[in-house]
Motif scaffolding. Structure first.
Motif, PDB file in Angstrom:
ATOM      1  N   ALA A 340       0.832  -1.206   0.000  1.00 63.98           N
ATOM      2  CA  ALA A 340       0.000   0.000   0.000  1.00 63.98           C
ATOM      3  C   ALA A 340       0.864   1.253   0.000  1.00 63.98           C
ATOM      4  CB  ALA A 340      -0.915  -0.002   1.221  1.00 63.98           C
ATOM      5  N   ALA A 341       0.481   2.241  -0.768  1.00 62.46           N
ATOM      6  CA  ALA A 341       1.288   3.450  -0.906  1.00 62.46           C
ATOM      7  C   ALA A 341       0.812   4.601  -0.035  1.00 62.46           C
ATOM      8  CB  ALA A 341       1.293   3.897  -2.370  1.00 62.46           C
ATOM      9  N   ASP A 342      -0.289   4.426   0.694  1.00 64.97           N
ATOM     10  CA  ASP A 342      -0.914   5.563   1.374  1.00 64.97           C
ATOM     11  C   ASP A 342      -0.767   5.556   2.887  1.00 64.97           C
ATOM     12  OD1 ASP A 342      -2.525   3.421   1.920  1.00 64.97           O
ATOM     13  OD2 ASP A 342      -4.299   4.197   0.886  1.00 64.97           O
ATOM     14  N   GLY A 343       0.016   4.632   3.437  1.00 70.47           N
ATOM     15  CA  GLY A 343       0.230   4.612   4.879  1.00 70.47           C
ATOM     16  C   GLY A 343      -0.897   4.018   5.685  1.00 70.47           C
ATOM     17  N   GLN A 344      -1.930   3.488   5.029  1.00 68.51           N
ATOM     18  CA  GLN A 344      -3.019   2.853   5.766  1.00 68.51           C
ATOM     19  C   GLN A 344      -2.549   1.538   6.380  1.00 68.51           C
ATOM     20  OE1 GLN A 344      -6.231   2.960   2.650  1.00 68.51           O
ATOM     21  NE2 GLN A 344      -7.396   3.892   4.315  1.00 68.51           N
ATOM     22  N   LEU A 345      -3.208   1.156   7.478  1.00 69.71           N
ATOM     23  CA  LEU A 345      -2.836  -0.053   8.201  1.00 69.71           C
ATOM     24  C   LEU A 345      -4.087  -0.841   8.558  1.00 69.71           C
ATOM     25  CD1 LEU A 345      -0.240   1.492  10.697  1.00 69.71           C
ATOM     26  CD2 LEU A 345       0.296   0.123   8.664  1.00 69.71           C
ATOM     27  N   PRO A 346      -3.958  -2.163   8.740  1.00 68.42           N
ATOM     28  CA  PRO A 346      -5.104  -2.952   9.217  1.00 68.42           C
ATOM     29  C   PRO A 346      -5.581  -2.444  10.575  1.00 68.42           C
ATOM     30  CG  PRO A 346      -3.389  -4.387   8.360  1.00 68.42           C
ATOM     31  CD  PRO A 346      -2.798  -3.016   8.435  1.00 68.42           C
ATOM     32  N   ARG A 347      -6.869  -2.361  10.730  1.00 69.39           N
ATOM     33  CA  ARG A 347      -7.481  -1.782  11.927  1.00 69.39           C
ATOM     34  C   ARG A 347      -7.441  -2.745  13.112  1.00 69.39           C
ATOM     35  NH1 ARG A 347     -11.980   1.626  11.997  1.00 69.39           N
ATOM     36  NH2 ARG A 347     -11.225   2.339   9.974  1.00 69.39           N
ATOM     37  N   HIS A 348      -7.322  -2.197  14.299  1.00 67.99           N
ATOM     38  CA  HIS A 348      -7.495  -2.978  15.519  1.00 67.99           C
ATOM     39  C   HIS A 348      -8.912  -2.734  16.017  1.00 67.99           C
ATOM     40  CE1 HIS A 348      -5.982  -5.156  19.096  1.00 67.99           C
ATOM     41  NE2 HIS A 348      -6.933  -4.468  19.711  1.00 67.99           N
ATOM     42  N   CYS A 349      -9.706  -3.804  16.075  1.00 71.11           N
ATOM     43  CA  CYS A 349     -11.117  -3.682  16.451  1.00 71.11           C
ATOM     44  C   CYS A 349     -11.326  -4.135  17.893  1.00 71.11           C
ATOM     45  CB  CYS A 349     -11.985  -4.535  15.526  1.00 71.11           C
ATOM     46  SG  CYS A 349     -11.878  -4.071  13.789  1.00 71.11           S
ATOM     47  N   TYR A 350     -11.769  -3.228  18.723  1.00 72.43           N
ATOM     48  CA  TYR A 350     -12.181  -3.571  20.084  1.00 72.43           C
ATOM     49  C   TYR A 350     -12.955  -2.395  20.656  1.00 72.43           C
ATOM     50  CZ  TYR A 350      -8.373  -0.935  22.516  1.00 72.43           C
ATOM     51  OH  TYR A 350      -7.539   0.018  23.012  1.00 72.43           O
ATOM     52  N   ALA A 351     -13.442  -2.536  21.888  1.00 76.55           N
ATOM     53  CA  ALA A 351     -14.314  -1.518  22.471  1.00 76.55           C
ATOM     54  C   ALA A 351     -13.572  -0.244  22.856  1.00 76.55           C
ATOM     55  CB  ALA A 351     -15.031  -2.087  23.699  1.00 76.55           C
ATOM     56  N   GLY A 352     -12.250  -0.274  22.831  1.00 77.52           N
ATOM     57  CA  GLY A 352     -11.476   0.918  23.132  1.00 77.52           C
ATOM     58  C   GLY A 352     -11.060   1.071  24.565  1.00 77.52           C
ATOM     59  N   ASP A 353     -11.324   0.061  25.381  1.00 79.26           N
ATOM     60  CA  ASP A 353     -10.938   0.144  26.798  1.00 79.26           C
ATOM     61  C   ASP A 353      -9.715  -0.739  27.041  1.00 79.26           C
ATOM     62  OD1 ASP A 353     -12.386  -2.097  26.194  1.00 79.26           O
ATOM     63  OD2 ASP A 353     -13.520  -2.131  28.062  1.00 79.26           O
ATOM     64  N   TYR A 354      -8.555  -0.237  26.666  1.00 81.18           N
ATOM     65  CA  TYR A 354      -7.310  -0.994  26.795  1.00 81.18           C
ATOM     66  C   TYR A 354      -7.093  -1.398  28.257  1.00 81.18           C
ATOM     67  CZ  TYR A 354      -2.499  -2.385  25.719  1.00 81.18           C
ATOM     68  OH  TYR A 354      -1.350  -3.112  25.531  1.00 81.18           O
TER      69      TYR A 354
END
Length: 403
Positions: A340-354
């Protein structure tokens, strides 16, 4: 070792374009409640590939007609041109096959046993060789009409990551000039019931590194590369395996060593071979199963090695844990990241409460990406029995040699 063309099929999609678009979008569309019956009748969410997306293999020998091989065939369709090119250039006898798997054709064995309990005989369509671990390698060799060395590796969840290392060893030994390498695993009741019995499955969608994480989602999929010593398309930017490491901590049959000593050894070896500092790693595809012990171990190990600042994600909430195929599938997502040339990355999916009780990592959220094109990615695979594998994939510009 150059990783030329990629073929992939999983819950994220059946083409590289579809898989990549859904990975960066954080799509969980392929995660669904399994229709496979469990012993305790509890529902489980799995990463499943639509049956209609898979070829039937009706023209293949009966012993090859398994769901596992249908997944493999769907992925191989995307790299068939490179396979044919290698056959014309090197000869079919100079092309090897190495496959990581853990289920093979066990699903067909389950169906045969069900038939046996009802009719006191195995179905005529069943052949015991369907569920042997070597079956996927035998099928791929026959399907692609290649006759070099072929074998399967089955060391649980790091199987296909280790297959990539073995492919490089075959190439370095000059036993072959190309290798069809990757992994494939399909859903079956044995796997689902087994992980359920270990109390390792999530009650919903898995949430790696979340305070609320409670286990894994199982998935199915296949990912294969055509690996060669020299790039097949040297005029194009190339992805190659720049470093790899493996280690066994022999701590427990199913639980990770709490401080990740084996994981640290594998990652350190991969970085050393790639001649990279931790700061050079642009992206880490985490093993990230969503179990309490595994996530804590991996976060600790990465922090000890100074990798906590690299952007990272676990893609298992989008694909499920594909077991023997996981190492190759997650290396495939690193391959796509490097393309990929645009700096995008695979997403981390979770509720956001590390989970504040474990070492903090730099997870890829909706807002986070790279300001530049990724050049080096790390992929972690940690398995039962302390089988730890780390891979570093790197990108060369067109016409450049491996460094």
């Amino acid at each position: 070792m150059y990783l030329n063309q990629l073929g992939v099929v999983c819950a994220l999609g059946t083409t590289t374009t579809e898989v990549w678009q859904n990975a960066v979008a954080g799509s969980q569309q392929g995660m669904q409640t399994s229709d496979l019956r469990l012993v305790d009748a509890s529902p489980l969410i799995v990463g499943q590939v639509a049956d209609e997306a898979l070829p039937t293999l009706a023209e293949q020998a009966a012993l090859f007609q398994t769901r596992n091989n249908r997944l493999a065939a769907a992925a191989l369709a995307n790299i068939r041109s490179d396979i044919e090119r290698c056959k014309a250039r090197f000869g079919a006898d100079r092309i090897g096959v190495i496959v990581g798997t853990s289920t093979s054709g066990i699903a067909e064995g389950e169906q045969a046993l069900k038939h046996y309990t009802q009719h006191h005989a195995l179905p005529a369509s069943f052949n015991y060789r369907m569920q042997e671990m070597t079956a996927p390698a035998d099928f791929i060799a026959a399907y692609c009409d290649v006759s070099g060395p072929r074998y399967s590796i089955s060391i649980a969840c790091s199987s296909s990551a280790r297959a990539l290392m073995s492919a490089r060893e075959l190439l370095q030994s000059n036993l072959v000039d190309a290798v069809i390498v990757g992994g494939v695993d399909s859903l079956c009741r044995l796997t689902l019931n087994g992980f359920r019995a270990l109390e390792s499955t999530s009650s919903g969608l898995c949430q790696p590194f979340s305070k609320q994480r409670d286990g894994i989602n199982i998935g199915e999929g296949a990912a294969f590369f055509v690996a060669t010593r020299e790039a097949l398309e040297p005029q194009q930017p190339q992805v190659y395996l720049s470093g790899a490491g493996h280690a066994s901590d022999a701590h427990h049959m199913t639980a990770p060593e709490p401080h990740g000593r084996g994981a640290q050894l594998a990652i350190s070896a991969a970085l050393k071979e790639a001649k990279l500092s931790p700061e050079a790693i642009d992206y880490i595809n985490l093993h990230g199963t969503g179990t309490p012990l595994n996530d804590a171990m991996e976060a600790y190990a990465l922090t000890e090695l100074g990798l906590q600042h690299s952007l990272a994600s676990s893609t298992k909430p989008m694909t499920g844990h594909t077991l023997g195929a996981a190492g190759a599938l997650e290396a495939a997502l690193c391959w796509l990241t490097l393309q990929a040339a645009d700096g995008q990355l695979p997403r981390h999916c979770y509720a956001g409460d590390y989970d504040a009780d474990i070492a903090p990592l730099s997870l890829v959220t909706a807002e986070r990406g790279l300001s530049h094109r990724a050049k080096h990615c790390l992929s972690n695979s940690f398995a039962f029995g302390g089988n730890n594998v780390a891979l570093v994939l790197s990108r060369n510009e067109a016409g450049a040699n491996q460094s």
